[in-house]
Design a protein around this motif. Structure first.
Motif, short mmCIF file in Angstrom:
data_model
loop_
_atom_site.label_atom_id
_atom_site.label_comp_id
_atom_site.label_asym_id
_atom_site.label_seq_id
_atom_site.Cartn_x
_atom_site.Cartn_y
_atom_site.Cartn_z
N SER A 212 0.61 -1.43 0.02
CA SER A 212 0.00 -0.52 -0.26
C SER A 212 1.36 1.25 -0.11
N VAL A 213 0.47 2.12 -1.14
CA VAL A 213 1.95 3.59 -0.99
C VAL A 213 0.91 4.81 -0.51
N SER A 214 1.61 5.45 -0.28
CA SER A 214 1.09 7.10 0.31
C SER A 214 2.22 7.17 0.35
N GLY A 215 2.23 8.58 -0.93
CA GLY A 215 3.83 9.83 -1.17
C GLY A 215 4.96 8.68 -0.73
N ASN A 216 5.76 9.17 0.30
CA ASN A 216 7.13 7.69 0.18
C ASN A 216 7.07 6.62 0.81
N GLN A 217 6.22 6.96 1.55
CA GLN A 217 5.38 5.19 2.52
C GLN A 217 5.14 3.88 1.81
N ARG A 218 5.80 2.97 1.55
CA ARG A 218 5.33 2.01 1.14
C ARG A 218 4.77 0.96 2.61
N VAL A 219 3.67 0.41 2.59
CA VAL A 219 3.57 -0.83 3.62
C VAL A 219 2.96 -2.21 2.73
N GLU A 220 3.60 -3.14 3.42
CA GLU A 220 3.32 -4.60 2.87
C GLU A 220 2.73 -5.30 4.15
N ASP A 221 1.62 -5.95 3.93
CA ASP A 221 0.58 -6.20 5.08
C ASP A 221 1.06 -7.70 5.86
N SER A 222 2.04 -8.32 4.66
CA SER A 222 2.23 -9.50 5.02
C SER A 222 3.35 -9.30 3.94
N LYS A 223 4.69 -10.67 4.27
CA LYS A 223 5.51 -10.68 3.57
C LYS A 223 6.24 -12.08 3.16
N VAL A 224 6.28 -12.40 2.35
CA VAL A 224 6.64 -13.85 1.46
C VAL A 224 8.44 -13.66 1.95
N ILE A 225 8.44 -15.09 2.24
CA ILE A 225 9.86 -15.41 3.60
C ILE A 225 10.76 -16.72 2.15
N ASP A 226 9.70 -17.32 2.00
CA ASP A 226 10.07 -18.87 1.12
C ASP A 226 8.99 -18.42 0.39
N ILE A 227 9.65 -19.12 -1.26
CA ILE A 227 8.97 -19.72 -1.77
C ILE A 227 8.96 -20.59 -2.68
N LYS A 228 8.23 -22.01 -2.55
CA LYS A 228 8.68 -23.48 -3.99
C LYS A 228 7.88 -23.20 -4.96
N PHE A 229 8.82 -23.42 -5.83
CA PHE A 229 7.63 -23.77 -6.77
C PHE A 229 7.14 -25.21 -7.37
N ASN A 230 6.03 -26.28 -7.10
CA ASN A 230 5.74 -27.76 -8.33
C ASN A 230 6.39 -28.46 -7.29
N VAL A 231 6.13 -27.97 -5.74
CA VAL A 231 6.27 -28.89 -4.61
C VAL A 231 5.14 -30.03 -4.46
N GLU A 232 5.87 -31.35 -4.94
CA GLU A 232 4.32 -32.22 -4.75
C GLU A 232 3.95 -32.24 -3.46
N VAL A 233 2.62 -33.10 -3.29
CA VAL A 233 1.85 -33.22 -3.30
C VAL A 233 1.00 -34.61 -2.77
N ASP A 234 0.22 -35.11 -1.66
CA ASP A 234 -0.57 -35.75 -1.79
C ASP A 234 -2.13 -35.67 -3.49
N GLU A 235 -2.68 -36.47 -3.53
CA GLU A 235 -3.66 -35.97 -4.65
C GLU A 235 -4.91 -35.48 -2.96
N SER A 236 -4.93 -35.95 -2.44
CA SER A 236 -6.47 -36.20 -1.18
C SER A 236 -5.57 -34.62 -0.24
N PHE A 237 -4.00 -34.24 -0.73
CA PHE A 237 -3.99 -32.59 0.57
C PHE A 237 -4.58 -31.40 0.22
N PHE A 238 -6.06 -31.31 -0.74
CA PHE A 238 -6.56 -30.62 -1.32
C PHE A 238 -8.21 -30.83 -0.81
#
Length: 255
Positions: A212-238
């Protein structure tokens, strides 16, 4: 986020002139309920859209912006952003059921959440054991303290709200901020109406950061600290299924 979005869109609708064939309320109604709020930006979120931002002439001379500018010459920048959401949907729908994108994020209060996304399926869990899961048709929300599992139907719109919304936004209200790097990924950055900065992963089109930007201020509601793509999961996971012993609550309006 849903309530915040509706409030700011109503304000934007009153502040700016939209074409006669654009009904903001009808667009909002098509949004439907989001099973998650925030969430490594997996649920196609759009931050508040209020102030007006016009791409300044000086930006043409900034090297980090030049590449993005060449694309906007051929296509309106608002349509490029809209296409990002369309490509995101396509990329997710092509994922096999045994793979998911995973991210860990921390909110300003220090609360950590781990989220997974695969196609229309989503899973998000907090450290205290609370979690929300969706198979694309139904949503289940587990409250560990109350030991309840609330289930409701989720009618996902055929076209994402953001994809449709950005087609109606004046391109002068969107500014390309060029490219950057985040957690080893290349991202495309955009400033929306001077009040929201979105970082799209170039490959998957997931929003990895949102300010969220207001003038020179930028506020991040939440920050991603780690990300992985194409992680294997079981079909029943969801699978939307209550934990053993939890009280099941069928709801038409969980919020």
């Amino acid at each position: 986020m849903e309530r915040k979005l509706k409030k700011t869109l109503h304000k934007a609708a009153n502040q700016y002139k939209f074409t006669d064939n654009v009904n903001i309320q009808s667009v909002i109604n098509k949004k439907g309920r989001k099973p998650f709020n925030g969430g490594f930006k997996l649920n196609y979120v759009v931050a508040p859209l209020i102030a007006v931002t016009i791409l300044g002439l000086g930006a043409w001379n900034i090297p980090s912006v030049n590449a993005a500018i060449s694309e906007t010459i051929e296509k309106a920048i608002n349509l490029i952003v809209s296409d990002n959401y369309s490509e995101l949907e396509d990329n997710l729908n092509q994922m096999p059921p045994t793979l998911a994108h995973m991210a860990i994020e921390i909110n300003p209060e220090g609360r950590k959440r781990t989220s997974y996304l695969s196609g229309e399926k989503e899973y998000s869990k907090y450290e205290n054991g609370d979690y929300t899961v969706s198979d694309g048709k139904s949503v289940g929300q587990f409250d560990k303290e109350k030991n309840t599992f609330t289930i409701w139907k989720y009618d996902r719109p055929s076209q994402s709200f953001e994809e449709e919304y950005f087609k109606t936004v004046d391109e002068s209200k969107i500014q390309s901020l060029g490219t950057d790097a985040f957690l080893g990924r290349t991202v495309d950055k955009y400033l929306i109406n001077g009040s929201s900065e979105l970082w799209f992963d170039q490959e998957t089109k997931l929003i990895l950061r949102e300010f969220s930007v207001s003038g020179n201020q930028r506020v991040e509601d939440s920050k991603v600290i780690d990300i992985k793509f194409n992680v294997e999961v079981d079909e029943s996971f969801f699978e939307v299924k209550a934990p053993k012993g939890a009280k099941v609550i069928e709801s038409t309006d969980p919020y």
